[in-house]
Design a protein around this motif. Structure first.
Motif, PDB file in Angstrom:
ATOM      1  N   LEU A   1       8.721 -12.111  -7.978  1.00 41.80           N
ATOM      2  CA  LEU A   1       9.745 -12.787  -7.177  1.00 41.80           C
ATOM      3  C   LEU A   1      10.425 -11.838  -6.603  1.00 41.80           C
ATOM      4  O   LEU A   1      10.876 -10.752  -6.757  1.00 41.80           O
ATOM      5  CB  LEU A   1      10.398 -13.703  -8.115  1.00 41.80           C
ATOM      6  N   ILE A   2      11.210 -12.364  -5.153  1.00 45.27           N
ATOM      7  CA  ILE A   2      12.116 -11.643  -4.555  1.00 45.27           C
ATOM      8  C   ILE A   2      13.562 -12.347  -4.629  1.00 45.27           C
ATOM      9  O   ILE A   2      13.713 -13.304  -4.382  1.00 45.27           O
ATOM     10  CB  ILE A   2      11.851 -11.547  -3.093  1.00 45.27           C
ATOM     11  N   SER A   3      14.576 -11.346  -4.780  1.00 43.25           N
ATOM     12  CA  SER A   3      15.891 -11.917  -5.056  1.00 43.25           C
ATOM     13  C   SER A   3      16.641 -11.474  -3.593  1.00 43.25           C
ATOM     14  O   SER A   3      16.279 -10.431  -3.056  1.00 43.25           O
ATOM     15  CB  SER A   3      16.823 -11.387  -6.055  1.00 43.25           C
ATOM     16  N   GLY A   4      17.315 -12.454  -2.532  1.00 44.43           N
ATOM     17  CA  GLY A   4      17.682 -12.245  -1.705  1.00 44.43           C
ATOM     18  C   GLY A   4      19.211 -11.676  -1.477  1.00 44.43           C
ATOM     19  O   GLY A   4      19.568 -11.414  -0.548  1.00 44.43           O
ATOM     20  N   ALA A   5      19.762 -11.697  -2.796  1.00 44.67           N
ATOM     21  CA  ALA A   5      21.125 -11.213  -2.731  1.00 44.67           C
ATOM     22  C   ALA A   5      21.389 -10.881  -4.310  1.00 44.67           C
ATOM     23  O   ALA A   5      20.738 -11.357  -5.219  1.00 44.67           O
ATOM     24  CB  ALA A   5      22.057 -12.465  -2.344  1.00 44.67           C
ATOM     25  N   TYR A   6      22.539  -9.982  -4.461  1.00 46.01           N
ATOM     26  CA  TYR A   6      22.830  -9.730  -5.649  1.00 46.01           C
ATOM     27  C   TYR A   6      23.638 -10.930  -6.449  1.00 46.01           C
ATOM     28  O   TYR A   6      24.500 -11.450  -5.531  1.00 46.01           O
ATOM     29  CB  TYR A   6      23.828  -8.323  -5.565  1.00 46.01           C
TER      30      TYR A   6
ATOM     31  N   LYS B   1      23.284 -21.871  -4.874  1.00 46.94           N
ATOM     32  CA  LYS B   1      23.213 -22.894  -5.256  1.00 46.94           C
ATOM     33  C   LYS B   1      22.156 -23.991  -4.435  1.00 46.94           C
ATOM     34  O   LYS B   1      22.065 -25.050  -4.743  1.00 46.94           O
ATOM     35  CB  LYS B   1      24.645 -23.707  -4.843  1.00 46.94           C
ATOM     36  N   ASP B   2      21.620 -23.522  -3.525  1.00 46.74           N
ATOM     37  CA  ASP B   2      20.802 -24.311  -2.731  1.00 46.74           C
ATOM     38  C   ASP B   2      19.100 -23.510  -2.687  1.00 46.74           C
ATOM     39  O   ASP B   2      18.937 -22.536  -3.016  1.00 46.74           O
ATOM     40  CB  ASP B   2      21.039 -24.640  -1.455  1.00 46.74           C
ATOM     41  N   ASP B   3      18.362 -24.422  -2.293  1.00 44.83           N
ATOM     42  CA  ASP B   3      16.665 -23.824  -2.233  1.00 44.83           C
ATOM     43  C   ASP B   3      16.691 -22.838  -1.425  1.00 44.83           C
ATOM     44  O   ASP B   3      15.798 -21.954  -1.505  1.00 44.83           O
ATOM     45  CB  ASP B   3      15.974 -25.110  -1.833  1.00 44.83           C
ATOM     46  N   SER B   4      17.529 -22.435  -0.464  1.00 44.00           N
ATOM     47  CA  SER B   4      17.389 -21.252   0.489  1.00 44.00           C
ATOM     48  C   SER B   4      17.828 -20.074  -0.313  1.00 44.00           C
ATOM     49  O   SER B   4      17.413 -18.808   0.445  1.00 44.00           O
ATOM     50  CB  SER B   4      18.213 -21.631   1.746  1.00 44.00           C
ATOM     51  N   GLN B   5      18.274 -20.140  -1.547  1.00 43.69           N
ATOM     52  CA  GLN B   5      18.798 -19.128  -2.310  1.00 43.69           C
ATOM     53  C   GLN B   5      17.927 -18.887  -3.461  1.00 43.69           C
ATOM     54  O   GLN B   5      18.360 -18.635  -4.530  1.00 43.69           O
ATOM     55  CB  GLN B   5      20.179 -19.319  -2.431  1.00 43.69           C
ATOM     56  N   SER B   6      16.575 -18.970  -3.156  1.00 39.36           N
ATOM     57  CA  SER B   6      15.682 -18.959  -4.405  1.00 39.36           C
ATOM     58  C   SER B   6      14.288 -18.439  -3.844  1.00 39.36           C
ATOM     59  O   SER B   6      14.050 -18.550  -2.634  1.00 39.36           O
ATOM     60  CB  SER B   6      15.556 -20.493  -5.062  1.00 39.36           C
ATOM     61  N   SER B   7      13.666 -17.995  -4.723  1.00 33.96           N
ATOM     62  CA  SER B   7      12.124 -17.716  -4.591  1.00 33.96           C
ATOM     63  C   SER B   7      11.322 -18.249  -5.666  1.00 33.96           C
ATOM     64  O   SER B   7      11.526 -18.319  -6.935  1.00 33.96           O
ATOM     65  CB  SER B   7      12.079 -15.999  -4.716  1.00 33.96           C
ATOM     66  N   THR B   8      10.127 -18.864  -5.120  1.00 36.26           N
ATOM     67  CA  THR B   8       9.385 -19.888  -6.271  1.00 36.26           C
ATOM     68  C   THR B   8       7.909 -19.478  -6.010  1.00 36.26           C
ATOM     69  O   THR B   8       7.466 -19.148  -4.912  1.00 36.26           O
ATOM     70  CB  THR B   8       9.522 -21.317  -6.028  1.00 36.26           C
ATOM     71  N   ILE B   9       7.544 -19.323  -7.183  1.00 35.77           N
ATOM     72  CA  ILE B   9       5.875 -19.227  -7.064  1.00 35.77           C
ATOM     73  C   ILE B   9       5.061 -20.294  -8.059  1.00 35.77           C
ATOM     74  O   ILE B   9       5.805 -20.760  -8.772  1.00 35.77           O
ATOM     75  CB  ILE B   9       5.158 -17.803  -7.560  1.00 35.77           C
ATOM     76  N   THR B  10       3.927 -20.716  -7.663  1.00 31.53           N
ATOM     77  CA  THR B  10       3.491 -21.647  -8.538  1.00 31.53           C
ATOM     78  C   THR B  10       2.359 -20.891  -9.314  1.00 31.53           C
ATOM     79  O   THR B  10       1.271 -20.372  -8.702  1.00 31.53           O
ATOM     80  CB  THR B  10       2.853 -22.979  -7.619  1.00 31.53           C
TER      81      THR B  10
ATOM     82  N   ILE C   1       7.787 -21.575 -11.101  1.00 34.29           N
ATOM     83  CA  ILE C   1       8.590 -20.366 -11.634  1.00 34.29           C
ATOM     84  C   ILE C   1       9.551 -19.945 -10.330  1.00 34.29           C
ATOM     85  O   ILE C   1       9.038 -19.543  -9.401  1.00 34.29           O
ATOM     86  CB  ILE C   1       7.728 -19.225 -12.054  1.00 34.29           C
ATOM     87  N   THR C   2      11.065 -20.054 -10.606  1.00 33.56           N
ATOM     88  CA  THR C   2      11.789 -20.004  -9.644  1.00 33.56           C
ATOM     89  C   THR C   2      13.005 -19.089 -10.048  1.00 33.56           C
ATOM     90  O   THR C   2      13.494 -19.188 -11.069  1.00 33.56           O
ATOM     91  CB  THR C   2      12.467 -21.495  -9.339  1.00 33.56           C
ATOM     92  N   LEU C   3      13.336 -18.036  -9.246  1.00 36.56           N
ATOM     93  CA  LEU C   3      14.289 -17.275  -9.264  1.00 36.56           C
ATOM     94  C   LEU C   3      15.432 -17.598  -8.276  1.00 36.56           C
ATOM     95  O   LEU C   3      15.239 -17.637  -7.098  1.00 36.56           O
ATOM     96  CB  LEU C   3      14.115 -15.892  -9.170  1.00 36.56           C
ATOM     97  N   SER C   4      16.632 -18.115  -8.837  1.00 33.48           N
ATOM     98  CA  SER C   4      17.815 -18.385  -7.985  1.00 33.48           C
ATOM     99  C   SER C   4      18.790 -17.700  -8.085  1.00 33.48           C
ATOM    100  O   SER C   4      19.137 -17.079  -9.054  1.00 33.48           O
ATOM    101  CB  SER C   4      18.065 -20.031  -8.372  1.00 33.48           C
ATOM    102  N   TRP C   5      19.543 -17.367  -7.018  1.00 33.67           N
ATOM    103  CA  TRP C   5      20.766 -16.523  -6.991  1.00 33.67           C
ATOM    104  C   TRP C   5      21.830 -17.194  -6.332  1.00 33.67           C
ATOM    105  O   TRP C   5      22.941 -16.697  -6.143  1.00 33.67           O
ATOM    106  CB  TRP C   5      20.298 -15.066  -6.052  1.00 33.67           C
TER     107      TRP C   5
END
Length: 200
Positions: free
Chosen positions: A49-54, A25-34, A19-23
């Motif tokens: 999940l944590i969002s690193g940016a708005y 375009k690349d993997d460094s701007q996403s948070s994933t749990i399995t 399950i991935t929350l993306s904010w």
């Protein structure tokens, strides 16, 4: 911001999913749990999940790992600063309006709405096609949630009855659910759903 919630899954041949929350375009701007141990029975799994940016273009992705079938019964993700399931920022804006009354359900929608669909465990409430407009009513907000909403805004509740496809008995039961004591059939049901006192 941290987001929490739940996902209800069952599978055939798949035991894991990302399950991935993306904010961005690349993997460094996403948070994933399995999620692991997915079985052939619907099971509820917690999400955090944590969002690193708005971002106005964030996405939530459910990715099965393996070959088979994966069914999603429900997925819900809310900011951790939510208030009883309502967004804190939206509640603040509505409080500024200082409206003396809020109506639910709204507009022509109520003519095809069965209030009993919005009672009980939200994950077991039946989604219904909206006969007045296109789309589906997921029944996330029923009487209990609406009354909590009014309490949070310190405003008066105006609950409409279905005088379209509904009838007098359905309306009577709805009034009894809201206002009957716990010895009435509907008041007893309301109590069983967590609201001991009648709302009045």
């Amino acid at each position: 911001m941290t987001y929490s919630g739940r996902i209800v899954l069952k599978s055939q041949g798949i035991s894991k999913a990302n399950i991935t929350l993306s904010w961005g375009k690349d993997d460094s701007q996403s948070s994933t749990i399995t999620i692991e141990n997915i079985s052939g029975r619907y099971t509820t799994f917690p999400l955090s999940l944590i969002s690193g940016a708005y971002s106005e273009n964030a996405s939530l992705t459910i990715e099965p790992i393996g070959i088979g079938n994966l069914w999603v019964g429900t997925v819900s993700l809310m900011p951790d600063d939510n208030v009883n399931g309502f967004r804190k920022d939206v509640l603040a804006l509505l409080k500024e309006l200082n409206s003396p009354v809020y109506r639910w359900p709204g507009g022509n929608f109520v003519s095809g709405y069965d209030w009993k669909d919005g009672i009980g465990d939200p994950d077991k409430r039946p989604p219904r096609k909206n006969p007045a407009w296109t789309g589906v009513e997921h029944n996330d907000v029923g009487i209990h949630e609406f009354m909590k909403f009014c309490e949070l805004l310190e405003t008066e509740a105006y609950i409409a009855v279905n005088a379209g496809l509904g009838g007098a008995e359905e309306a009577r039961m709805q009034v009894e659910y809201c206002n009957g004591n716990s010895k009435t059939p509907m008041g007893k049901w309301r109590s069983q759903n967590g609201q001991q006192e009648a709302w009045g």
